[in-house]
Design a protein around this motif. Structure first.
Motif, PDB file in Angstrom:
ATOM      1  N   ARG A 197      -7.014  -3.817   5.432  1.00 24.65           N
ATOM      2  CA  ARG A 197      -5.857  -3.503   4.589  1.00 24.65           C
ATOM      3  C   ARG A 197      -6.168  -2.346   3.653  1.00 24.65           C
ATOM      4  NH1 ARG A 197      -1.928  -7.433   4.994  1.00 24.65           N
ATOM      5  NH2 ARG A 197      -2.604  -9.216   6.275  1.00 24.65           N
ATOM      6  N   ASN A 198      -5.115  -1.612   3.255  1.00 24.17           N
ATOM      7  CA  ASN A 198      -5.283  -0.509   2.323  1.00 24.17           C
ATOM      8  C   ASN A 198      -5.201  -1.017   0.891  1.00 24.17           C
ATOM      9  OD1 ASN A 198      -2.558  -0.868   1.715  1.00 24.17           O
ATOM     10  ND2 ASN A 198      -1.894   0.782   3.073  1.00 24.17           N
ATOM     11  N   ASN A 200      -2.899  -1.027  -1.117  1.00 17.47           N
ATOM     12  CA  ASN A 200      -1.635  -1.710  -1.426  1.00 17.47           C
ATOM     13  C   ASN A 200      -1.516  -3.073  -0.762  1.00 17.47           C
ATOM     14  OD1 ASN A 200      -0.650   0.532  -2.953  1.00 17.47           O
ATOM     15  ND2 ASN A 200      -0.093   1.562  -1.025  1.00 17.47           N
ATOM     16  N   GLY A 201      -2.529  -3.441  -0.010  1.00 15.44           N
ATOM     17  CA  GLY A 201      -2.504  -4.723   0.677  1.00 15.44           C
ATOM     18  C   GLY A 201      -1.805  -4.696   2.017  1.00 15.44           C
ATOM     19  N   ASP A 202      -1.423  -3.503   2.491  1.00 16.00           N
ATOM     20  CA  ASP A 202      -0.751  -3.382   3.779  1.00 16.00           C
ATOM     21  C   ASP A 202      -1.770  -3.300   4.916  1.00 16.00           C
ATOM     22  OD1 ASP A 202       1.784  -3.269   2.526  1.00 16.00           O
ATOM     23  OD2 ASP A 202       1.518  -1.108   2.167  1.00 16.00           O
ATOM     24  N   ILE A 203      -1.385  -3.774   6.087  1.00 16.09           N
ATOM     25  CA  ILE A 203      -2.251  -3.708   7.254  1.00 16.09           C
ATOM     26  C   ILE A 203      -2.572  -2.251   7.585  1.00 16.09           C
ATOM     27  CG2 ILE A 203      -2.364  -4.130   9.751  1.00 16.09           C
ATOM     28  CD1 ILE A 203      -0.792  -6.692   9.295  1.00 16.09           C
ATOM     29  N   ALA A 204      -3.858  -1.955   7.736  1.00 16.16           N
ATOM     30  CA  ALA A 204      -4.296  -0.570   7.943  1.00 16.16           C
ATOM     31  C   ALA A 204      -4.875  -0.331   9.336  1.00 16.16           C
ATOM     32  CB  ALA A 204      -5.331  -0.191   6.885  1.00 16.16           C
ATOM     33  N   TYR A 253       0.711 -13.444  10.927  1.00 17.26           N
ATOM     34  CA  TYR A 253       0.692 -12.265  10.060  1.00 17.26           C
ATOM     35  C   TYR A 253       0.848 -12.678   8.607  1.00 17.26           C
ATOM     36  CZ  TYR A 253       1.204  -9.294  14.221  1.00 17.26           C
ATOM     37  OH  TYR A 253       1.013  -8.657  15.428  1.00 17.26           O
ATOM     38  N   GLU A 254       1.772 -13.596   8.353  1.00 15.39           N
ATOM     39  CA  GLU A 254       2.009 -14.032   6.975  1.00 15.39           C
ATOM     40  C   GLU A 254       0.824 -14.794   6.403  1.00 15.39           C
ATOM     41  OE1 GLU A 254       4.145 -18.321   7.209  1.00 15.39           O
ATOM     42  OE2 GLU A 254       5.477 -16.634   7.561  1.00 15.39           O
ATOM     43  N   LYS A 256      -2.223 -13.872   6.980  1.00  8.84           N
ATOM     44  CA  LYS A 256      -3.299 -12.899   6.913  1.00  8.84           C
ATOM     45  C   LYS A 256      -4.462 -13.269   7.843  1.00  8.84           C
ATOM     46  CE  LYS A 256      -2.228 -11.240   2.254  1.00  8.84           C
ATOM     47  NZ  LYS A 256      -2.723 -10.923   0.916  1.00  8.84           N
TER      48      LYS A 256
END
Length: 277
Positions: A197-198, A200-204, A253-254, A256
């Motif tokens: 994750r980046n 911002n917590g988004d999948i990277a 996904y939710e 993590k």
């Protein structure tokens, strides 16, 4: 002479759940079929009850309404005061516990089969929660043998922090007839792996193509696991081979969870003699 572990109480009540997750349709279709005609699941001396566990989610074809029904069968949620303000699935868990439990009580159903689907390439999978229960191991061995030559994997979720309060956990789990000593191969959970994750917590990064659909296959240190949008490969670390499961499961996904690492074990069970009413 052969020694046997004898179960004191015969099996009397079996339930088959479908629709714990409302968008997992195999169990929904089967349970609805058996509710209309249960001839093929009935056995002499047994009460066998098919049951739709999460009807609102089934109607909307969604995993759940407020929260995951398959995670709320813990003492805290089951013990909450009944209120319309409770999440729908918590209220439903309390209803199911009343109908098929109560959990950890002698009056609970003996066996609950909870039918699920996954978007991962896991094939036929049985989920085991107790590696020391001879009855469970014998039952799983019987199912695996009955399905042969088709593969059937056993996922052992016995872990102090990763085990969760499932719908089926309200049952007692004994099994009938006589079984000789047996051994089964299981895949025990080690840890759950999140996507990179980046800030911002988004999948990277995404699951690497070499790993996609490779559930139950050996994954070695240095093998590619993730692939970033820039084309960078992120390999498996550590120094041991693992066996990934629930690879790229859409419903996780939710949670993590990109996949779970498991290790391969052999479990042994003693001979068992039990009776059926």
């Amino acid at each position: 002479m052969t020694s046997y572990h004898v179960t004191e109480d015969p099996i009397k009540k079996v339930a088959i759940f479908g629709g714990t997750h409302g968008n997992e349709l195999t169990g929904v279709f089967l349970v609805k079929h058996w509710l209309e005609n249960d001839t093929e699941i009935q056995r002499t001396g047994l009460e066998v009850k098919p049951f739709i566990t999460n009807p609102r989610a089934v109607k909307k074809c969604t995993r759940y309404i407020d929260c995951d029904l398959n995670r709320v069968f813990d003492p805290e949620n089951l013990g909450k005061k009944v209120s319309k303000d409770l999440p729908y699935e918590v209220r439903r868990a309390q209803e199911i516990n009343h109908l098929f439990g109560p959990k950890d009580n002698e009056d609970s159903y003996d066996i609950i089969f909870d039918l699920h689907n996954t978007t991962s390439n896991m094939g036929c999978t049985l989920i085991l929660e107790d590696s020391r229960n001879d009855l469970l191991i014998q039952m799983f061995h019987y199912i695996k043998t009955s399905l042969a030559p088709l593969p059937c994997y056993v996922y052992l979720i016995e872990h102090p922090s990763l085990k969760y309060a499932t719908t089926r956990s309200i049952a007692k789990y004994p099994v009938g007839k006589e079984f000789p000593p047996c051994a089964i191969e299981v895949y025990k959970i080690m840890e759950k792996v999140d996507y990179p994750r980046n800030e911002n917590g988004d999948i990277a990064a995404l699951i690497h193509p070499n790993l996609q659909d490779q559930d139950w296959k050996p994954l070695h240190p240095g093998d590619p696991v993730f692939l970033t949008l820039e084309g960078k490969i992120i390999p498996l670390g550590g120094d041991s081979t693992v066996y990934p499961v629930f690879v790229n499961e859409a419903a996780y996904y939710e949670k993590k969870e990109a996949f779970a690492k498991t290790t391969k074990l052999i479990l042994n069970a003693r001979s068992i003699r039990s009776s059926l009413h």
